[in-house]
Scaffold this motif. Sequence first.
Motif, PDB file in Angstrom:
ATOM      1  N   THR A 169      38.526  35.924  31.011  1.00 34.30           N
ATOM      2  CA  THR A 169      39.984  35.825  31.208  1.00 34.30           C
ATOM      3  C   THR A 169      40.280  35.594  32.677  1.00 34.30           C
ATOM      4  O   THR A 169      39.895  36.394  33.539  1.00 34.30           O
ATOM      5  N   SER A 170      40.971  34.493  32.958  1.00 33.24           N
ATOM      6  CA  SER A 170      41.318  34.141  34.336  1.00 33.24           C
ATOM      7  C   SER A 170      42.836  34.078  34.474  1.00 33.24           C
ATOM      8  O   SER A 170      43.528  33.518  33.610  1.00 33.24           O
ATOM      9  N   GLN A 171      43.350  34.670  35.542  1.00 31.67           N
ATOM     10  CA  GLN A 171      44.789  34.679  35.826  1.00 31.67           C
ATOM     11  C   GLN A 171      45.009  34.372  37.303  1.00 31.67           C
ATOM     12  O   GLN A 171      44.139  34.647  38.134  1.00 31.67           O
ATOM     13  N   HIS A 172      46.169  33.814  37.618  1.00 29.28           N
ATOM     14  CA  HIS A 172      46.505  33.582  39.022  1.00 29.28           C
ATOM     15  C   HIS A 172      48.012  33.663  39.208  1.00 29.28           C
ATOM     16  O   HIS A 172      48.783  33.443  38.259  1.00 29.28           O
ATOM     17  N   ASP A 173      48.406  34.006  40.421  1.00 30.27           N
ATOM     18  CA  ASP A 173      49.819  34.130  40.779  1.00 30.27           C
ATOM     19  C   ASP A 173      50.012  33.542  42.168  1.00 30.27           C
ATOM     20  O   ASP A 173      49.437  34.036  43.143  1.00 30.27           O
ATOM     21  N   ASP A 174      50.814  32.507  42.253  1.00 26.02           N
ATOM     22  CA  ASP A 174      51.036  31.825  43.525  1.00 26.02           C
ATOM     23  C   ASP A 174      52.319  32.341  44.175  1.00 26.02           C
ATOM     24  O   ASP A 174      53.341  31.665  44.222  1.00 26.02           O
ATOM     25  N   HIS A 175      52.268  33.568  44.689  1.00 27.39           N
ATOM     26  CA  HIS A 175      53.420  34.171  45.361  1.00 27.39           C
ATOM     27  C   HIS A 175      53.481  33.683  46.803  1.00 27.39           C
ATOM     28  O   HIS A 175      52.444  33.446  47.426  1.00 27.39           O
ATOM     29  N   PRO A 176      54.681  33.509  47.374  1.00 27.26           N
ATOM     30  CA  PRO A 176      54.771  33.032  48.769  1.00 27.26           C
ATOM     31  C   PRO A 176      54.055  33.936  49.769  1.00 27.26           C
ATOM     32  O   PRO A 176      53.574  33.455  50.796  1.00 27.26           O
ATOM     33  N   ALA A 177      53.982  35.232  49.500  1.00 25.82           N
ATOM     34  CA  ALA A 177      53.342  36.153  50.440  1.00 25.82           C
ATOM     35  C   ALA A 177      51.856  36.314  50.165  1.00 25.82           C
ATOM     36  O   ALA A 177      51.050  36.342  51.099  1.00 25.82           O
ATOM     37  N   VAL A 178      51.489  36.432  48.897  1.00 29.96           N
ATOM     38  CA  VAL A 178      50.086  36.654  48.529  1.00 29.96           C
ATOM     39  C   VAL A 178      49.751  35.773  47.325  1.00 29.96           C
ATOM     40  O   VAL A 178      50.421  35.849  46.292  1.00 29.96           O
ATOM     41  N   ARG A 179      48.727  34.966  47.477  1.00 29.12           N
ATOM     42  CA  ARG A 179      48.231  34.177  46.348  1.00 29.12           C
ATOM     43  C   ARG A 179      47.042  34.918  45.745  1.00 29.12           C
ATOM     44  O   ARG A 179      46.045  35.147  46.410  1.00 29.12           O
ATOM     45  N   ARG A 180      47.173  35.263  44.464  1.00 22.99           N
ATOM     46  CA  ARG A 180      46.182  36.130  43.815  1.00 22.99           C
ATOM     47  C   ARG A 180      45.520  35.412  42.647  1.00 22.99           C
ATOM     48  O   ARG A 180      46.164  34.676  41.910  1.00 22.99           O
ATOM     49  N   ALA A 181      44.226  35.676  42.488  1.00 26.81           N
ATOM     50  CA  ALA A 181      43.468  35.172  41.345  1.00 26.81           C
ATOM     51  C   ALA A 181      42.590  36.301  40.819  1.00 26.81           C
ATOM     52  O   ALA A 181      42.000  37.050  41.603  1.00 26.81           O
ATOM     53  N   VAL A 182      42.500  36.416  39.502  1.00 27.26           N
ATOM     54  CA  VAL A 182      41.760  37.501  38.864  1.00 27.26           C
ATOM     55  C   VAL A 182      40.876  36.922  37.764  1.00 27.26           C
ATOM     56  O   VAL A 182      41.287  36.016  37.031  1.00 27.26           O
ATOM     57  N   CYS A 183      39.681  37.454  37.638  1.00 21.81           N
ATOM     58  CA  CYS A 183      38.762  37.091  36.567  1.00 21.81           C
ATOM     59  C   CYS A 183      38.223  38.371  35.935  1.00 21.81           C
ATOM     60  O   CYS A 183      37.724  39.253  36.632  1.00 21.81           O
TER      61      CYS A 183
END
Length: 226
Positions: A98-112
């Motif tokens: 399961t892969s997820q990501h969030d492109d927030h202006p302050a923090v770009r996050r990716a999770v596996c």
Amino acid sequence: MISDPELDGTGETRSAEPAEQAEEPPPREGEAGARRPWRWALGGAVIASAVWAGGLYAFGDRLAAPELPYRATENLCQDFEARALGKIAGDLHRYRPTSQHDDHPAVRRAVCSLQNGESISTLTVRAQVDLHRKTDPGPEFDVPSTWVFAEGGGVRTEEVRGLGERALLLVGPREMSVELKVLHGGAVFTVEATGAASEQGTQADTAALRAAVVADGRALLAALKK
């Protein structure tokens, strides 16, 4: 001296008319413009201070933006191969990664999130990459993560040398829960691995798990390096 009051035709006294307000005397020689320029100087100082403060804020904002020597990813499971951990528990990409990501202006996050079983797993792994765009994550790097609280205390912390700017390895009280945290510029890498304890003891398994987490964390940094 004070003059006598004037008399009008009725015999009543009438006070003298108030004198007109005297005009401000012109400044003496050498004092021309000495009373007003300070106002201009004060106004100029206020404007200059505002401009300086605005420039300092903008400059400080640029200084606060940390360096990001790593690229962003929208599918972390493709970059996080977890080969070392796979040697312990088998192919971790086989059972629904399961892969997820969030492109927030302050923090770009990716999770596996990975596991080595469909319904029952003997090893679960979670990798996370946070790219901080606005502020330096260094001052908060030592703040305990939710993983530490989930372990219920008794977490042992070890420093890992030669990995990023700083790297910490946290070993849970069950001896089969390991978390690696790596700080490099504005990037924070986290690799968590939790396995089941064996009946014969966990010391050897723990050592292998710790080494595998560090190896796979190092490989992930290399995969995302710009």
